[in-house]
Design a protein around this motif. Structure first.
Motif, PDB file in Angstrom:
ATOM      1  N   THR A 148      83.374 -72.481 -17.052  1.00  0.00           N
ATOM      2  CA  THR A 148      84.111 -73.300 -18.016  1.00  0.00           C
ATOM      3  C   THR A 148      83.661 -74.753 -17.952  1.00  0.00           C
ATOM      4  O   THR A 148      83.521 -75.419 -18.982  1.00  0.00           O
ATOM      5  CB  THR A 148      85.625 -73.194 -17.761  1.00  0.00           C
ATOM      6  OG1 THR A 148      86.030 -71.831 -17.882  1.00  0.00           O
ATOM      7  CG2 THR A 148      86.411 -74.038 -18.751  1.00  0.00           C
ATOM      8  N   TYR A 171      90.304 -75.119 -25.154  1.00  0.00           N
ATOM      9  CA  TYR A 171      90.477 -74.952 -23.712  1.00  0.00           C
ATOM     10  C   TYR A 171      91.731 -75.623 -23.157  1.00  0.00           C
ATOM     11  O   TYR A 171      92.106 -75.360 -22.017  1.00  0.00           O
ATOM     12  CB  TYR A 171      89.245 -75.512 -22.964  1.00  0.00           C
ATOM     13  CG  TYR A 171      87.997 -74.708 -23.234  1.00  0.00           C
ATOM     14  CD1 TYR A 171      87.747 -73.527 -22.549  1.00  0.00           C
ATOM     15  CD2 TYR A 171      87.066 -75.139 -24.169  1.00  0.00           C
ATOM     16  CE1 TYR A 171      86.594 -72.786 -22.799  1.00  0.00           C
ATOM     17  CE2 TYR A 171      85.915 -74.412 -24.425  1.00  0.00           C
ATOM     18  CZ  TYR A 171      85.691 -73.232 -23.736  1.00  0.00           C
ATOM     19  OH  TYR A 171      84.564 -72.497 -23.990  1.00  0.00           O
ATOM     20  N   THR A 199      92.474 -78.851 -19.020  1.00  0.00           N
ATOM     21  CA  THR A 199      91.199 -78.264 -18.590  1.00  0.00           C
ATOM     22  C   THR A 199      90.022 -79.148 -18.983  1.00  0.00           C
ATOM     23  O   THR A 199      89.112 -79.387 -18.176  1.00  0.00           O
ATOM     24  CB  THR A 199      91.028 -76.865 -19.203  1.00  0.00           C
ATOM     25  OG1 THR A 199      92.053 -76.015 -18.692  1.00  0.00           O
ATOM     26  CG2 THR A 199      89.670 -76.280 -18.863  1.00  0.00           C
TER      27      THR A 199
END
Length: 589
Positions: A10, A207, A211
């Motif tokens: 990520t 997201y 985050t």
């Protein structure tokens, strides 16, 4: 993910998205702007900042802008007031003493709101063809104070809640020579920041804000850690060097940057104590510019593959005494501050060259590059009565480095600007390019040769015109390292290679304003070559022969500097070459 933890995949996706967004900002500006300096020359930079005004990502544009861009973002927020920003606002400024660089570089700062909260900032800086002042192009070589150099813009809102502040816009346009270009180019900068806003919001919606913010922090911390790990492998110590400009355009004496790079553990202190006082002319570098010169050199010398962001700056402390020409006091003239950044970059590299090379993480070094933006302006009025201003900052040679020759005909590492194509110039301006070529023998001799510079001849087709130039490396050529020779100096001529040939800037070499040009007159510009790296007598003779075949060096230089002897058939004479090199080495003792 648990709590604030974010998985590495990520992090890569989010930070890659931010980098792509910063690059897209530049593409937006290139495709929507009017001036060649934007859409052909690429003379701009774009960055995305987090809510705490830390530079998170930027496109591969101009390092000379990027180190100073955070200064302008913070000045804009502080002076406008953080609580006075609204969605759709954009602040404009160009004041060098408020985090800017020089007046032609105009910065736009845009808050990025998400659900009534500022989650980041989009910012860009771009060089405009003219911002007023004494001469077309706003590079006045004999300026003695900042007021003479153009329109000074403090942080003010150019865009208010999505609408152009026409009072501010009209005030700016009334003070520049190319108002149509200026308006169009400013709006292209606004569009670039809107691109940053769109891309950051897309990531947050996909997201989540927490985050995305955490990914930003992780990326900056990783960059900091990687740079510190390289610096930690360098021996602690104080490493000294200096480099000089030709003169300040007012008095024809060199002015010197003196630097001590102090390695302490996993950080460095770059100390300019001892640098000459600020100069009377326009060759002063404001603190933001100086910081850019330091940051980009440290990053290049450590590991250029490290993602560039604000984390890269944390291991570096800069000491720049106030009142020197790397941190002048207002209202010092400073349009030529970009010239000082070259000298700062080369001086810091030279100091790093004192660090022993037989260590696990040696410094990535190269000899001096061309060391100047070679700022050349050709202006006047075409037959249609419209004013034109061509700004040229042609490429030169990079310095040689361990294991490689210097790059030829490229801009310095301080910028990622492109050359202006001949076709674009001849289509848009009453000018013709008579000559555009590499300069033979301009690269400094060395085991690894310096890169070659260029020659470019401009013929004025308008009824009359003017030339202004503000550059360096005419009197102080780019240095070589570890026995390498200096690169060829720059040169500016009128009517080159004719009986009427004469220096274009006879008093200061590369600093002159508003030289009158007649129709059909030619201005010849030759940039400086890069310095050589290592002893020329250690260069592989076959590499010298190749350079001869390509026309990079002359037979005379091959013989004089490299000790290479050719036979009557034009082939390498190995026996006579070995003997000549032995005699040359013996003569040094």
């Amino acid at each position: 993910m648990r709590g604030h933890e974010v998985d590495p995949v990520t992090v890569e996706v989010v930070t890659g998205g931010l980098a792509a967004g910063a690059r897209e900002m530049g593409i937006t500006m290139r495709r929507t702007s009017r001036s060649t300096i934007f859409n052909e020359g690429n003379d701009y930079s774009c960055g995305i900042f987090n809510a705490r005004t830390e530079l998170v990502s930027h496109g591969e544009f101009l390092p000379i802008h990027l180190g100073s861009l955070p200064y302008s973002v913070n000045y804009a927020i502080d002076e406008v007031g953080a609580d006075r920003f609204r969605p759709g606002d954009t602040v404009i400024l160009n004041d060098p003493f408020r985090g800017g660089s020089h007046l032609p570089d105009v910065t736009l700062v845009t808050p990025i709101f998400y659900r009534d909260r500022v989650i980041g900032w989009g910012a860009n800086r771009a060089h405009h063809l003219d911002v007023g002042g004494t001469v077309p192009g706003s590079f006045y070589a004999q300026a003695r104070e900042n007021y003479q150099e153009g329109l000074r813009i403090p942080p003010v809102k150019l865009i208010k809640e999505g609408h152009i502040n026409e009072e501010i816009m009209q005030m700016i346009l009334a003070n520049v020579r190319l108002p149509e270009n200026m308006r169009s180019d400013l709006l292209s900068q606004v569009s670039a920041n809107l691109t940053a806003r769109r891309r950051l919001i897309e990531l947050v919606e996909r997201y989540g804000l927490e985050t995305v913010d955490r990914c930003m922090t992780i990326e900056m911390n990783n960059s900091e850690r990687r740079i510190r790990s390289v610096i930690a492998g360098w021996p602690d110590g104080d490493y000294h060097a200096e480099d000089s400009i030709d003169n300040d355009g007012i008095t024809d004496v060199p002015r010197t940057v003196r630097v001590t790079v102090k390695v302490r553990g996993d950080g460095v202190i770059v100390d300019f104590t001892g640098t000459d006082p600020q100069v009377e002319g326009p060759l002063n570098s404001v603190l933001g510019y100086t910081a850019s010169g330091v940051y980009m050199t440290i990053q290049a010398a450590t590991d250029p593959t490290i993602p560039p962001n604000g984390g890269c700056y944390r291991p570096v402390e800069i000491v720049a005494p106030k009142g020197t020409f790397v941190n002048p006091r207002f209202p010092a003239a400073c349009t030529g501050g970009n010239e000082i950044v070259f000298v700062i970059h080369n001086a810091v590299y030279r100091a790093l060259g004192e660090i022993p090379r037989d260590i696990a993480n040696p410094v990535r070094l190269m000899a001096a590059d061309q060391g100047s933006s070679n700022n050349l302006f050709l202006s006047g009025f075409g037959e249609d009565g419209k004013r034109f201003v061509l700004y040229e900052y042609p490429e030169g040679g990079w310095g040689g480095a361990e294991g490689r020759d210097g790059q030829s005909a490229v801009y310095s590492i301080i910028g990622n600007t492109w050359n202006l194509p001949v076709e674009a110039i001849e289509m848009k301006y009453p000018l013709r390019i008579d000559r555009y070529e590499l300069r033979r023998d301009s690269g400094g001799p060395g085991e690894w040769r310096g890169g070659l510079s260029i020659r470019r001849d401009y013929r004025m087709l308008a009824p009359t015109g003017e030339m202004s130039v503000l550059g360096n490396r005419v009197r102080v050529p780019p240095y070589g390292l570890f026995g390498g020779h200096h690169g060829a100096p720059a040169r500016y001529r009128l009517d080159p290679d004719t009986p009427d040939e004469r220096p274009a800037a006879p008093e200061f070499g590369a600093k002159k304003s508003m030289v009158t040009l007649r129709q059909d007159q030619v201005v010849g510009q030759e940039t400086a070559g890069g310095g050589g790296y290592g002893d020329p007598l250690d260069r592989d003779p076959s590499a010298v022969v190749r350079d001869l075949e390509y026309g990079y060096v002359s037979a005379a230089s091959a013989y004089e500097h490299y000790g290479v002897v050719m036979d009557q058939d034009g082939h390498l004479d190995e026996e006579r070459t070995l003997a000549r090199r032995q005699r040359m080495r013996a003569s040094r003792q």
